[in-house]
Design an enzyme around this catalytic site. Sequence first.
Site, PDB file in Angstrom:
ATOM      1  N   ASN A   8       0.832  -1.093  -0.109  1.00  0.00           N
ATOM      2  CA  ASN A   8      -0.119  -0.004   0.109  1.00  0.00           C
ATOM      3  C   ASN A   8       0.815   1.345  -0.005  1.00  0.00           C
ATOM      4  O   ASN A   8       1.816   1.555   0.719  1.00  0.00           O
ATOM      5  CB  ASN A   8      -0.831  -0.076   1.462  1.00  0.00           C
ATOM      6  CG  ASN A   8      -1.875   0.987   1.440  1.00  0.00           C
ATOM      7  OD1 ASN A   8      -1.643   2.343   1.227  1.00  0.00           O
ATOM      8  ND2 ASN A   8      -3.116   1.096   1.698  1.00  0.00           N
ATOM      9  N   LYS A  51       0.368   3.648   3.051  1.00  0.00           N
ATOM     10  CA  LYS A  51       1.090   3.210   4.175  1.00  0.00           C
ATOM     11  C   LYS A  51       2.529   3.301   3.966  1.00  0.00           C
ATOM     12  O   LYS A  51       3.281   3.713   5.092  1.00  0.00           O
ATOM     13  CB  LYS A  51       0.560   1.691   4.165  1.00  0.00           C
ATOM     14  CG  LYS A  51      -0.071   1.298   5.430  1.00  0.00           C
ATOM     15  CD  LYS A  51      -0.008  -0.211   5.491  1.00  0.00           C
ATOM     16  CE  LYS A  51      -1.343  -0.716   5.844  1.00  0.00           C
ATOM     17  NZ  LYS A  51      -1.237  -2.352   6.104  1.00  0.00           N
ATOM     18  N   ASP A 108      -0.667  -3.985  10.243  1.00  0.00           N
ATOM     19  CA  ASP A 108      -1.859  -4.344   9.669  1.00  0.00           C
ATOM     20  C   ASP A 108      -2.852  -3.667  10.420  1.00  0.00           C
ATOM     21  O   ASP A 108      -2.822  -3.427  11.544  1.00  0.00           O
ATOM     22  CB  ASP A 108      -2.292  -5.935  10.038  1.00  0.00           C
ATOM     23  CG  ASP A 108      -3.790  -6.311   9.522  1.00  0.00           C
ATOM     24  OD1 ASP A 108      -3.679  -6.308   8.080  1.00  0.00           O
ATOM     25  OD2 ASP A 108      -4.653  -6.608  10.161  1.00  0.00           O
ATOM     26  N   SER A 109      -3.839  -2.848   9.713  1.00  0.00           N
ATOM     27  CA  SER A 109      -4.634  -1.785  10.290  1.00  0.00           C
ATOM     28  C   SER A 109      -6.160  -1.664   9.639  1.00  0.00           C
ATOM     29  O   SER A 109      -6.325  -2.504   8.793  1.00  0.00           O
ATOM     30  CB  SER A 109      -3.993  -0.324  10.164  1.00  0.00           C
ATOM     31  OG  SER A 109      -3.176  -0.331   8.610  1.00  0.00           O
ATOM     32  N   PHE A 154      -4.943   8.220   2.544  1.00  0.00           N
ATOM     33  CA  PHE A 154      -5.689   7.293   1.719  1.00  0.00           C
ATOM     34  C   PHE A 154      -6.586   6.629   2.406  1.00  0.00           C
ATOM     35  O   PHE A 154      -7.054   6.937   3.550  1.00  0.00           O
ATOM     36  CB  PHE A 154      -4.251   6.217   1.382  1.00  0.00           C
ATOM     37  CG  PHE A 154      -3.891   5.515   2.724  1.00  0.00           C
ATOM     38  CD1 PHE A 154      -2.873   6.045   3.452  1.00  0.00           C
ATOM     39  CD2 PHE A 154      -4.395   4.161   3.003  1.00  0.00           C
ATOM     40  CE1 PHE A 154      -2.473   5.580   4.673  1.00  0.00           C
ATOM     41  CE2 PHE A 154      -3.877   3.511   4.012  1.00  0.00           C
ATOM     42  CZ  PHE A 154      -3.161   4.070   4.910  1.00  0.00           C
ATOM     43  N   GLY A 155      -6.984   5.835   1.763  1.00  0.00           N
ATOM     44  CA  GLY A 155      -8.282   4.735   2.414  1.00  0.00           C
ATOM     45  C   GLY A 155      -9.374   5.695   2.897  1.00  0.00           C
ATOM     46  O   GLY A 155     -10.079   6.494   2.176  1.00  0.00           O
ATOM     47  N   LYS A 193      -1.340  14.180  11.046  1.00  0.00           N
ATOM     48  CA  LYS A 193      -1.754  12.832  10.860  1.00  0.00           C
ATOM     49  C   LYS A 193      -0.498  11.851  11.603  1.00  0.00           C
ATOM     50  O   LYS A 193      -0.797  11.089  12.570  1.00  0.00           O
ATOM     51  CB  LYS A 193      -2.161  12.193   9.615  1.00  0.00           C
ATOM     52  CG  LYS A 193      -2.770  10.671   9.598  1.00  0.00           C
ATOM     53  CD  LYS A 193      -2.931  10.143   8.254  1.00  0.00           C
ATOM     54  CE  LYS A 193      -3.368   8.582   8.506  1.00  0.00           C
ATOM     55  NZ  LYS A 193      -3.468   7.949   7.284  1.00  0.00           N
ATOM     56  N   HIS A 198      -3.277   6.108  14.560  1.00  0.00           N
ATOM     57  CA  HIS A 198      -2.968   4.778  15.034  1.00  0.00           C
ATOM     58  C   HIS A 198      -1.576   3.987  14.732  1.00  0.00           C
ATOM     59  O   HIS A 198      -0.902   3.567  15.372  1.00  0.00           O
ATOM     60  CB  HIS A 198      -4.421   3.972  14.590  1.00  0.00           C
ATOM     61  CG  HIS A 198      -4.375   4.051  12.857  1.00  0.00           C
ATOM     62  ND1 HIS A 198      -4.381   5.338  12.219  1.00  0.00           N
ATOM     63  CD2 HIS A 198      -4.438   3.133  11.978  1.00  0.00           C
ATOM     64  CE1 HIS A 198      -4.486   5.172  11.016  1.00  0.00           C
ATOM     65  NE2 HIS A 198      -4.485   3.809  10.890  1.00  0.00           N
ATOM     66  N   ARG A 199      -1.325   4.566  13.357  1.00  0.00           N
ATOM     67  CA  ARG A 199      -0.217   3.653  12.851  1.00  0.00           C
ATOM     68  C   ARG A 199       1.148   4.398  13.467  1.00  0.00           C
ATOM     69  O   ARG A 199       2.176   3.958  14.105  1.00  0.00           O
ATOM     70  CB  ARG A 199      -0.075   4.248  11.178  1.00  0.00           C
ATOM     71  CG  ARG A 199       1.356   3.610  10.678  1.00  0.00           C
ATOM     72  CD  ARG A 199       0.905   3.751   9.150  1.00  0.00           C
ATOM     73  NE  ARG A 199       0.217   2.719   8.672  1.00  0.00           N
ATOM     74  CZ  ARG A 199      -1.037   3.088   8.437  1.00  0.00           C
ATOM     75  NH1 ARG A 199      -1.551   4.362   8.219  1.00  0.00           N
ATOM     76  NH2 ARG A 199      -2.179   2.263   8.037  1.00  0.00           N
TER      77      ARG A 199
HETATM   78  P1  ITT Z   1      -0.640  -4.264   2.920  1.00  0.00           P
HETATM   79  O1  ITT Z   1      -1.292  -5.241   3.623  1.00  0.00           O
HETATM   80  O2  ITT Z   1       0.327  -4.463   1.914  1.00  0.00           O
HETATM   81  O3  ITT Z   1       0.231  -3.310   3.958  1.00  0.00           O
HETATM   82  P2  ITT Z   1      -3.094  -3.144   2.780  1.00  0.00           P
HETATM   83  O4  ITT Z   1      -3.961  -1.853   2.237  1.00  0.00           O
HETATM   84  O5  ITT Z   1      -3.747  -4.446   2.160  1.00  0.00           O
HETATM   85  O6  ITT Z   1      -1.747  -3.055   2.716  1.00  0.00           O
HETATM   86  P3  ITT Z   1      -4.320  -3.719   5.333  1.00  0.00           P
HETATM   87  O7  ITT Z   1      -4.639  -5.386   4.940  1.00  0.00           O
HETATM   88  O8  ITT Z   1      -3.549  -3.518   6.816  1.00  0.00           O
HETATM   89  O9  ITT Z   1      -3.306  -3.127   4.347  1.00  0.00           O
HETATM   90  O10 ITT Z   1      -5.668  -2.965   5.191  1.00  0.00           O
HETATM   91  C1  ITT Z   1      -5.599  -1.697   5.715  1.00  0.00           C
HETATM   92  C2  ITT Z   1      -6.878  -1.138   5.237  1.00  0.00           C
HETATM   93  O11 ITT Z   1      -7.391  -0.233   6.238  1.00  0.00           O
HETATM   94  C3  ITT Z   1      -6.534   0.046   4.017  1.00  0.00           C
HETATM   95  O12 ITT Z   1      -6.436  -0.580   2.791  1.00  0.00           O
HETATM   96  C4  ITT Z   1      -7.558   1.122   4.315  1.00  0.00           C
HETATM   97  O13 ITT Z   1      -8.502   0.977   3.471  1.00  0.00           O
HETATM   98  C5  ITT Z   1      -7.912   0.917   5.925  1.00  0.00           C
HETATM   99  N1  ITT Z   1      -6.731   1.978   6.659  1.00  0.00           N
HETATM  100  C6  ITT Z   1      -5.811   1.372   7.405  1.00  0.00           C
HETATM  101  N2  ITT Z   1      -4.991   2.499   7.960  1.00  0.00           N
HETATM  102  C7  ITT Z   1      -5.421   3.493   7.359  1.00  0.00           C
HETATM  103  C8  ITT Z   1      -5.299   4.937   7.453  1.00  0.00           C
HETATM  104  O14 ITT Z   1      -4.333   5.676   8.062  1.00  0.00           O
HETATM  105  N3  ITT Z   1      -5.926   5.994   6.783  1.00  0.00           N
HETATM  106  C9  ITT Z   1      -7.024   5.438   6.036  1.00  0.00           C
HETATM  107  N4  ITT Z   1      -7.268   4.016   5.802  1.00  0.00           N
HETATM  108  C10 ITT Z   1      -6.471   3.304   6.586  1.00  0.00           C
END
Ligand code: ITT
Length: 218
Positions: A14, A17, A78-79, A163-164, A186, A191-192
């Site tokens: 991501n 991230k 993982d978030s 993002f997200g 941020k 959380h991160r």
């Molecule tokens: P990796 O596993 O490759 O690290 P991913 O996007 O699949 O990437 P996750 O499985 O941890 O990562 O899913 C996290 C999702 O949660 C992410 O795609 C967003 O939709 C949301 N998310 C997590 N942290 C966020 C943030 O700081 N801001 C906005 N959305 C977030």
Amino acid sequence: MALDARRIVVATRNEGKLRELVALLAPLGAEIVSLATLGIPESSAEDAIESHETFEENALAKARYFHALTGLPTISDDSGLAVDALGGRPGVRSRRWSGRDDLSGRALDAANNALLVEALRGVEERGARFVCAAAYVDDARELVRRGESSGRIVDSARGSGGFGYDPHFLSTELGRTFGEATAEEKGRVSHRARAVDALCAALLDDRARPVDQAGRRG
Ligand code: ITT
């Protein structure tokens, strides 16, 4: 060992991230390398890694997988978003919530955000938390730390940063959405940031301890 090793892999696909993690890991003073830099192509095997029910288990599974692949100390995160009115969903399923396996990046974020707005239509209770588990794995040890950040969900997207789910997450501490916040803002309350700060503190603390003749830290 461990932090004496100067190269650490940040195991994420991501981009949003990755940017945040690279900045947050600066206190380690290590060279941070991405999966792309190492030339590790995305594989379908990665889909099965994050099938656990907790952020901690998923983060550790991801870090173990890429540590085994690279042989280098590895950090993963993982978030996700836990919405009170939805009983903590989407939680560990945050990335795949919309079920749109055909999408990625901004398009996938847009589908997830549309579902979030729809799921909370007419719902007054808007409380939510972002949760992150950050994990570190090397040949000798495994560490995982958790961080959380509180807020509420807003219907209209605000800001284009992050993002997200960021444009729909109104941070209690910042009084603005993570989408409106600067990277620095941020990075102070997310959380991160909290998970990674705790992870860095544990790693640096461990590094500070003396090593005995057998190479163990006292
Ligand atoms: P990796 O596993 O490759 O690290 P991913 O996007 O699949 O990437 P996750 O499985 O941890 O990562 O899913 C996290 C999702 O949660 C992410 O795609 C967003 O939709 C949301 N998310 C997590 N942290 C966020 C943030 O700081 N801001 C906005 N959305 C977030």
